[in-house]
Design a protein around this motif. Structure first.
Motif, mmCIF file in Angstrom:
data_model
loop_
_atom_site.group_PDB
_atom_site.id
_atom_site.type_symbol
_atom_site.label_atom_id
_atom_site.label_comp_id
_atom_site.label_asym_id
_atom_site.label_seq_id
_atom_site.Cartn_x
_atom_site.Cartn_y
_atom_site.Cartn_z
ATOM 1 N N TRP A 230 0.829 -1.208 0.000
ATOM 2 C CA TRP A 230 0.000 0.000 0.000
ATOM 3 C C TRP A 230 0.861 1.253 0.000
ATOM 4 O O TRP A 230 0.459 2.284 -0.510
ATOM 5 N N TYR A 231 2.024 1.162 0.626
ATOM 6 C CA TYR A 231 2.979 2.274 0.575
ATOM 7 C C TYR A 231 4.379 1.705 0.737
ATOM 8 O O TYR A 231 4.676 1.053 1.744
ATOM 9 N N ARG A 232 5.228 1.932 -0.263
ATOM 10 C CA ARG A 232 6.602 1.445 -0.191
ATOM 11 C C ARG A 232 7.546 2.594 -0.512
ATOM 12 O O ARG A 232 8.049 2.721 -1.623
ATOM 13 N N GLY A 233 7.788 3.412 0.491
ATOM 14 C CA GLY A 233 8.711 4.515 0.314
ATOM 15 C C GLY A 233 10.136 4.070 0.542
ATOM 16 O O GLY A 233 10.437 2.883 0.694
ATOM 17 N N ASN A 234 11.044 5.023 0.577
ATOM 18 C CA ASN A 234 12.441 4.731 0.866
ATOM 19 C C ASN A 234 12.555 4.268 2.319
ATOM 20 O O ASN A 234 12.278 5.026 3.251
ATOM 21 N N PHE A 235 12.943 3.008 2.516
ATOM 22 C CA PHE A 235 12.912 2.463 3.877
ATOM 23 C C PHE A 235 13.917 3.130 4.799
ATOM 24 O O PHE A 235 13.733 3.175 6.022
ATOM 25 N N MET A 236 15.007 3.681 4.234
ATOM 26 C CA MET A 236 15.982 4.394 5.063
ATOM 27 C C MET A 236 15.373 5.693 5.598
ATOM 28 O O MET A 236 15.562 6.046 6.770
#
Length: 582
Positions: free
Chosen positions: A506-512
């Motif tokens: 549903w939301y995959r932004g920059n994990f860092m």
């Protein structure tokens, strides 16, 4: 009996060493008898070493002997053991995989660790040693309260089983299946081949860890680290010579398209593959600012607050060894970029030069592909043994820390009269249970595009509240126990929401950057809750927090071996490396 077709480009283990043609026109040799003997000899040797360690401490079966090796570890053993506990088959496989797709950028996770290890040496380790805590949850209870200890104990056990053990077993099994040429659909004795290898590796590791305790772990880790580095050096040197040295590597990458460009999955070139610091919009998803903002969140949790890693420091002979051990580990952390990440880039150039045909079927097969194409009989077995070493040493470290956490932070706290002998027995049972649970959960990592991405995504959801609570606890006297507990709960809730959003896509932004934003949230909660719910600093906690950060740097000068000088040297070396590979 093995059932199922061989993977494309690999042959199922047979009784001959006849070269088998593969789809890209080159040839490989199946594992020979000498390769199999090397692997078998390694397995027997490492398990025997674990049993010997158990026999060595049998007369002093005290809890401190089993869980902390009697506080006898010196800085070389601590440094190597920390490095070994960190390195797993994930590094050999996923770093090469990521390098094949994006270049050296994932090497940031290795070199940024050097800076956080300096923090451990200067600020965290001396407080841990002076308080003589057995576990890091024990530190939180003394610094804050019992609720914080219970929460961290549970989270640490879960993260050890899932993040440390599960991912190592999954990756090791995947690689061994590839080396043996067994197809993903194959079964061995009626069991899925991947699950079969997970069970074998997990069982062997659990046996010697259960019998020998931390002494077995650090002894086997030291031996396995040497083998791991030796194997990685061999394949890197062979590939480096074949590609034409650094000039041949650089010129090829700068002038040729990506080997996967024709598939449509890759639309970028390889001209920047030898740089670690990338601009915004880089295909890797790791621009330079996300590294500098996000990695400290993950790194401080992993290197300064995670029981699996820090347990070696807690077992140090004295404060001097506790400080020098992490610095020695930091110096060794220079190597992975050259011997774990660079091989993936070398593989790209060799494919571009036509030396390795069309390349691996998938980026995840990069390291296995190089082993089977570049190395002669005998060395294949050595590298396979190195991969086993990487998986087993990570699993053994996490198993021992899990047993320690359960025995001291759950059983001993609720039943203070439990004897050391009973704690050791409980620790052995927990080792067995954790092994079984990790075996069951390890296939879940197949959910992610790459294993190393999945690993760091999970850490980015877990680490922020723990990092915040430890940082405030070490550096801010006004940080209260109620504030810390609220921060742990709020941070865990926010992290779980981020995990669910990520898991379902549903939301995959920059994990860092997600890790950084979660840390900012936790810091605000910690500050606000501590000011709203103030508590006087407990008397037993006065030695667990720095009055001023400069106090950590004071002390008698010890010459060239002084930890402050060595810490400064480590920082300078890593700064220079970043400048050279910017």
């Amino acid at each position: 009996m093995i059932r199922g077709a061989a993977r494309p480009g690999l042959s199922v283990l047979s009784r001959t060493d006849t070269p088998v043609p593969i789809t890209n026109g080159t040839h490989i040799t199946v594992l020979s008898r000498i390769d199999i003997l090397i692997i078998a000899a390694y397995l027997c040797g490492i398990v025997s070493l674990g049993f010997w360690a158990g026999q060595r401490r049998r007369k002093g079966g005290e809890g401190s002997q089993y869980f902390l090796a009697g506080n006898t570890l010196t800085w070389p053993v601590i440094g190597l053991a920390m490095f070994a506990a960190n390195i797993s088959t994930v590094h050999l496989v996923s770093l090469a995989e990521s390098a094949y797709k994006y270049g050296l950028v994932y090497g940031n996770f290795e070199w940024m660790a050097g800076f956080t290890l300096v923090l451990l040496s200067l600020f965290f380790a001396p407080l841990y040693l002076r308080s003589r805590v057995t576990t890091l949850p024990d530190y939180l209870e003394r610094r804050y309260n019992r609720e914080c200890r219970d929460w961290l104990a549970v989270i640490s056990i879960v993260s050890a089983i899932v993040i440390h053990i599960g991912v190592a077993l999954y990756t090791a099994a995947w690689v061994l299946r590839g080396i043996l040429g067994i197809s993903p659909a194959a079964t061995i004795m009626g069991i899925d081949a991947l699950l079969f290898f997970i069970i074998i590796i997990g069982a062997l590791t659990g046996i010697y860890t259960m019998m020998g305790g931390l002494l077995a772990v650090v002894l086997t880790e030291s031996a396995q680290t040497v083998l791991l580095i030796a194997g990685a050096v061999v394949i890197t040197v062979v590939g480096f010579v074949r590609v034409g040295g650094w000039s041949g590597l650089a010129s090829t990458l700068a002038t040729q398209p990506h080997p996967m460009a024709g598939s449509g999955a890759v639309t970028w070139g390889t001209g920047n593959f030898l740089g670690l610091l990338r601009p915004a919009g880089d295909p890797s998803g790791l621009p330079w600012y996300s590294i500098f903002l996000g990695y400290p969140v993950l790194g401080i949790w992993y290197w300064c607050c995670d029981q699996t890693i820090v347990q070696r420091v807690l077992a140090a002979k004295d404060e001097r060894h506790a400080r020098l051990g992490p610095l020695f580990c930091a110096s060794v952390k220079i190597l992975p970029v050259f011997f774990f990440v660079l091989p993936g880039v070398i593989c790209v150039a060799l494919v571009q030069q036509g030396v390795l045909g069309r390349g691996p079927v998938a980026p995840a097969d990069t390291y296995t592909f190089m082993i089977m194409h570049l190395l002669p009989a005998g060395l294949k077995g050595l590298i396979a043994a190195a991969m086993l070493a990487a998986a087993m040493q990570t699993c053994s470290a996490a198993l021992n820390s899990t047993a320690t956490l359960f025995a001291y932070d759950i059983v001993k706290r609720r039943r203070p009269d439990t004897s050391d002998h009973e704690l050791v027995t409980i620790g052995k049972r927990v080792t067995v249970a954790a092994t079984v649970l990790a075996i069951a959960l390890s296939p879940l990592f197949g959910h992610y595009a790459t294993i190393i991405e999945g690993l760091n995504r999970l850490i980015s959801f877990i680490a922020p509240p723990i990092t915040a609570v430890f940082l405030f606890g070490v550096f801010w006297k006004k940080a209260s126990g109620r504030g810390a507990y609220i921060t742990l709960l709020a941070g865990a809730g926010a992290g779980f929401i981020a995990f669910v959003l990520d898991w379902y896509g549903w939301y995959r932004g920059n994990f860092m950057m997600t890790a950084f934003y979660l840390l900012v949230f936790c810091a605000l909660v910690m500050t606000g809750a501590s000011l709203a719910l103030p508590e006087p600093l407990k008397e037993e906690a006065t030695g667990l927090v720095w009055e001023r950060w400069r106090d950590a740097l004071r002390g008698e000068w010890r010459g060239p071996g002084d930890y402050r000088l060595l810490a400064g040297l480590v920082v300078c070396v890593f700064a220079c490396l970043y400048y050279a590979f910017r």
